[in-house]
Design a protein around this motif. Structure first.
Motif, PDB file in Angstrom:
ATOM      1  N   ILE A 308     -13.639 -10.583  -1.912  1.00  0.00           N
ATOM      2  CA  ILE A 308     -12.295 -10.060  -1.621  1.00  0.00           C
ATOM      3  C   ILE A 308     -11.518  -9.856  -2.932  1.00  0.00           C
ATOM      4  CG2 ILE A 308     -10.104 -10.536  -0.427  1.00  0.00           C
ATOM      5  CD1 ILE A 308     -11.797 -11.985   1.740  1.00  0.00           C
ATOM      6  N   ASP A 309     -11.690 -10.773  -3.883  1.00  0.00           N
ATOM      7  CA  ASP A 309     -11.054 -10.592  -5.205  1.00  0.00           C
ATOM      8  C   ASP A 309     -11.516  -9.288  -5.836  1.00  0.00           C
ATOM      9  OD1 ASP A 309      -9.268 -12.611  -5.642  1.00  0.00           O
ATOM     10  OD2 ASP A 309     -10.790 -14.039  -6.335  1.00  0.00           O
ATOM     11  N   SER A 310     -12.811  -9.021  -5.716  1.00  0.00           N
ATOM     12  CA  SER A 310     -13.362  -7.790  -6.288  1.00  0.00           C
ATOM     13  C   SER A 310     -12.745  -6.576  -5.583  1.00  0.00           C
ATOM     14  CB  SER A 310     -14.882  -7.831  -6.154  1.00  0.00           C
ATOM     15  OG  SER A 310     -15.440  -6.627  -6.537  1.00  0.00           O
ATOM     16  N   MET A 311     -12.603  -6.640  -4.260  1.00  0.00           N
ATOM     17  CA  MET A 311     -11.965  -5.521  -3.522  1.00  0.00           C
ATOM     18  C   MET A 311     -10.532  -5.311  -4.012  1.00  0.00           C
ATOM     19  SD  MET A 311     -13.289  -6.248   0.391  1.00  0.00           S
ATOM     20  CE  MET A 311     -12.423  -4.922   1.202  1.00  0.00           C
ATOM     21  N   ILE A 312      -9.821  -6.416  -4.225  1.00  0.00           N
ATOM     22  CA  ILE A 312      -8.420  -6.320  -4.665  1.00  0.00           C
ATOM     23  C   ILE A 312      -8.355  -5.667  -6.052  1.00  0.00           C
ATOM     24  CG2 ILE A 312      -6.389  -7.692  -5.372  1.00  0.00           C
ATOM     25  CD1 ILE A 312      -7.168  -9.679  -3.081  1.00  0.00           C
ATOM     26  N   GLU A 313      -9.264  -6.069  -6.917  1.00  0.00           N
ATOM     27  CA  GLU A 313      -9.311  -5.507  -8.272  1.00  0.00           C
ATOM     28  C   GLU A 313      -9.618  -4.001  -8.225  1.00  0.00           C
ATOM     29  OE1 GLU A 313     -11.577  -8.177 -10.873  1.00  0.00           O
ATOM     30  OE2 GLU A 313     -12.153  -6.318 -11.901  1.00  0.00           O
ATOM     31  N   ILE A 314     -10.566  -3.627  -7.395  1.00  0.00           N
ATOM     32  CA  ILE A 314     -10.982  -2.227  -7.288  1.00  0.00           C
ATOM     33  C   ILE A 314      -9.845  -1.356  -6.731  1.00  0.00           C
ATOM     34  CG2 ILE A 314     -12.553  -0.677  -6.003  1.00  0.00           C
ATOM     35  CD1 ILE A 314     -14.637  -3.038  -6.258  1.00  0.00           C
ATOM     36  N   ALA A 315      -9.005  -1.944  -5.881  1.00  0.00           N
ATOM     37  CA  ALA A 315      -7.917  -1.167  -5.260  1.00  0.00           C
ATOM     38  C   ALA A 315      -7.046  -0.480  -6.307  1.00  0.00           C
ATOM     39  CB  ALA A 315      -7.073  -2.075  -4.379  1.00  0.00           C
ATOM     40  N   ALA A 316      -6.901  -1.121  -7.489  1.00  0.00           N
ATOM     41  CA  ALA A 316      -6.034  -0.561  -8.535  1.00  0.00           C
ATOM     42  C   ALA A 316      -6.510   0.818  -8.984  1.00  0.00           C
ATOM     43  CB  ALA A 316      -5.990  -1.521  -9.721  1.00  0.00           C
ATOM     44  N   GLU A 317      -7.823   1.065  -8.867  1.00  0.00           N
ATOM     45  CA  GLU A 317      -8.331   2.344  -9.378  1.00  0.00           C
ATOM     46  C   GLU A 317      -8.601   3.380  -8.280  1.00  0.00           C
ATOM     47  OE1 GLU A 317     -12.889   1.080  -9.965  1.00  0.00           O
ATOM     48  OE2 GLU A 317     -11.477  -0.087 -11.199  1.00  0.00           O
ATOM     49  N   LYS A 318      -8.205   3.065  -7.027  1.00  0.00           N
ATOM     50  CA  LYS A 318      -8.482   4.014  -5.933  1.00  0.00           C
ATOM     51  C   LYS A 318      -7.189   4.621  -5.387  1.00  0.00           C
ATOM     52  CE  LYS A 318     -12.951   2.984  -5.650  1.00  0.00           C
ATOM     53  NZ  LYS A 318     -13.957   3.858  -6.238  1.00  0.00           N
ATOM     54  N   GLU A 319      -7.322   5.873  -4.895  1.00  0.00           N
ATOM     55  CA  GLU A 319      -6.196   6.563  -4.247  1.00  0.00           C
ATOM     56  C   GLU A 319      -6.292   6.331  -2.750  1.00  0.00           C
ATOM     57  OE1 GLU A 319      -5.851  10.967  -4.556  1.00  0.00           O
ATOM     58  OE2 GLU A 319      -6.219  10.544  -6.689  1.00  0.00           O
ATOM     59  N   LEU A 320      -5.477   5.420  -2.221  1.00  0.00           N
ATOM     60  CA  LEU A 320      -5.577   5.122  -0.788  1.00  0.00           C
ATOM     61  C   LEU A 320      -4.192   5.165  -0.163  1.00  0.00           C
ATOM     62  CD1 LEU A 320      -7.863   1.939  -1.138  1.00  0.00           C
ATOM     63  CD2 LEU A 320      -8.641   4.248  -0.606  1.00  0.00           C
ATOM     64  N   ASN A 321      -4.032   5.954   0.895  1.00  0.00           N
ATOM     65  CA  ASN A 321      -2.715   6.044   1.551  1.00  0.00           C
ATOM     66  C   ASN A 321      -2.266   4.703   2.107  1.00  0.00           C
ATOM     67  OD1 ASN A 321      -2.665   8.769   1.044  1.00  0.00           O
ATOM     68  ND2 ASN A 321      -3.458   9.340   3.073  1.00  0.00           N
ATOM     69  N   GLN A 322      -3.238   3.883   2.549  1.00  0.00           N
ATOM     70  CA  GLN A 322      -2.894   2.613   3.216  1.00  0.00           C
ATOM     71  C   GLN A 322      -2.997   1.416   2.264  1.00  0.00           C
ATOM     72  OE1 GLN A 322      -2.153   2.506   6.628  1.00  0.00           O
ATOM     73  NE2 GLN A 322      -2.219   4.731   6.565  1.00  0.00           N
ATOM     74  N   LYS A 323      -2.936   1.692   0.951  1.00  0.00           N
ATOM     75  CA  LYS A 323      -3.244   0.622  -0.021  1.00  0.00           C
ATOM     76  C   LYS A 323      -2.402  -0.648   0.167  1.00  0.00           C
ATOM     77  CE  LYS A 323      -4.301   1.793  -4.308  1.00  0.00           C
ATOM     78  NZ  LYS A 323      -4.137   2.099  -5.743  1.00  0.00           N
ATOM     79  N   ASP A 324      -1.098  -0.497   0.354  1.00  0.00           N
ATOM     80  CA  ASP A 324      -0.251  -1.696   0.453  1.00  0.00           C
ATOM     81  C   ASP A 324      -0.666  -2.560   1.640  1.00  0.00           C
ATOM     82  OD1 ASP A 324       1.045  -0.768  -1.703  1.00  0.00           O
ATOM     83  OD2 ASP A 324       2.841  -0.077  -0.628  1.00  0.00           O
TER      84      ASP A 324
END
Ligand SMILES: C[S@@+](CC[C@H](N)C(=O)[O-])C[C@H]1O[C@@H](n2cnc3c(N)ncnc32)[C@H](O)[C@@H]1O
Ligand SMILES: [Zn+2]
Length: 403
Positions: A308-324
């Protein structure tokens, strides 16, 4: 098994039948997807697209990228129930180091839209038109990731996935038959997942644990076992990501994580019993009410902190409408990783005590002050995950109300 094969729209419609104003284009992540407009999201739509599942797809992008990072090589993905192709096309476009994506759907029209959508987004994908089990049986060991996102239950496809999956692969399961996994309808859950559900305050978590337990037992016949990476219950569905490992001894050991939960609906006592043939008492040791038994289900953690930490880290570099929203979920799941398998609902606790509810934050503070685990849960805003017993929690709640 629910398919849209009986839909009269479904068999013979050709894409040319649609005029441009009968088509809709939406934007999700880095892709644009075209599909025939429909009034209501349902399996009867000529080509299935559900905007509510954007959250599921955004979360999946992070999970699959985290998995790719973990295995550290190019990956091959199977989107077994393609629909409009949105999921597989997003995987190809938005995940780094993807060697290839196969998008399968039994519907020729769905595949036609997948072809158009792949072109529209300038990605190459392989399109297959097979019944899902046939696709998996015909391609043993070909995929690193198998994503099962069907109508309703994934259960009829898990055995073929077990046959297909190779060492260190990833199985992603969506179940939308939550009413049966949560125990509103018991018999279908027994039929589909060979497990007895129970509609308690923590029934959504129980449901995911039943789904995971079923997957673990099904894969075991192929000497394969699972490491649960992340799981959540959101909107109308449940979703879990399972890393698949191989070995008969390790599989035997891993099955020891499956068992039952005994629950007393009178005093809220609950206890886990690991093992498939455990001896479980019939009556509540505290109030002598008859215990309700649910399971078999997976009783080890269904969240993996590092993943899950890795997913959170990766989120910074992805364009996702539902990111928050995805980050909020991930942070909650991460905290739940080391908590017990059930939770209490503050209103249910207070109803049992016949008192009004204190402020939830005060309950958390008090539990922590007394040295207990006390964490919130994404399953319910009223939930308290704690290792305090029902009696210890009730004493604390009573004390807070008296003050
Ligand atoms: C829930 S939709 C898939 C949604 C898609 N994964 C997404 O994220 O938008 C299910 C799809 O599975 C297809 N389908 C249903 N039963 C099938 C089966 N037994 N084998 C293969 N495809 C099937 C349907 O035509 C439908 O397009
Ligand atoms: Zn009891």
């Amino acid at each position: 098994m629910q398919t849209n094969q009986n839909n009269p729209n479904y068999q013979n419609i050709e894409i040319e039948t649609y005029s441009e104003d009968e088509l809709k284009i939406i934007k999700e992540g880095k892709v644009e997807i075209k599909f025939p407009n429909f009034d209501k999201v349902s399996s009867d739509a000529p080509v299935f697209y559900n905007p509510k599942m954007e959250f599921n797809r955004d979360t999946s992008i992070l999970a699959l990228q985290a998995y790719q990072k973990e295995v550290d090589r190019e990956i091959s993905i199977c989107d077994l129930f393609g629909g409009s192709g949105i999921r597989g096309i997003r995987y190809k476009k938005e995940i780094n180091a993807v060697e290839d994506v196969s998008i399968n759907d039994i519907s020729p029209l769905a595949n036609e839209f997948t072809r158009i959508n792949a072109e529209l987004n300038d990605v190459e994908v392989k399109i297959e038109q097979k019944e899902a089990n046939n696709e998996l049986r015909a391609n043993m060991g070909r995929f690193d990731v198998i994503d099962i996102d069907p109508f309703g239950t994934p259960s009829p496809f898990v055995d073929s996935a077990g046959y297909n999956l190779k060492r260190d692969s990833l199985l992603c399961l969506t179940a939308t038959d939550t009413s049966c996994l949560c125990g509103t309808y018991k018999e279908p859950c027994i039929r589909k997942y060979n497990a007895k559900p129970y509609k308690s305050e923590y029934c959504h978590e129980n449901g995911i644990r039943i789904l995971i337990g079923f997957a673990a037992l099904t894969l075991a016949k192929y000497q394969k076992y699972i490491e649960v990476k992340m799981s959540h219950s959101s909107e109308h569905y449940m979703r879990t990501y399972l890393k698949v490992k191989k070995g008969s001894k390790a599989t035997d050991k891993s099955l020891k994580n499956i068992g039952y939960i005994a629950h007393c609906k009178h005093c809220l006592y609950r206890k886990e019993y690991k093992g498939l043939a455990s001896s479980i008492p019939e009556y509540c040791p505290e109030c002598r009410e008859k215990l309700i038994i649910a399971g078999p289900m997976w009783l080890e953690s269904i969240q993996n902190r590092e993943f899950i930490d890795s997913m959170i880290e990766i989120a910074a570099e992805k364009e996702l409408n539902q990111k928050d929203k995805v980050l909020k979920l991930l942070n909650s799941c991460k905290i739940e990783a080391n908590a017990p398998s059930t939770f209490y609902d503050i209103h249910k606790v207070c109803r049992a005590l016949k008192i009004s509810a204190p402020k939830l934050d005060k309950v958390f503070d008090k539990l922590e002050e007394k040295g207990f685990i006390a964490v919130k849960t994404h399953y319910s805003p009223l939930g308290i995950k704690t290792n305090a017993t029902n009696k210890e929690l009730m004493d604390i709640v009573e004390e807070l109300v008296e003050k």
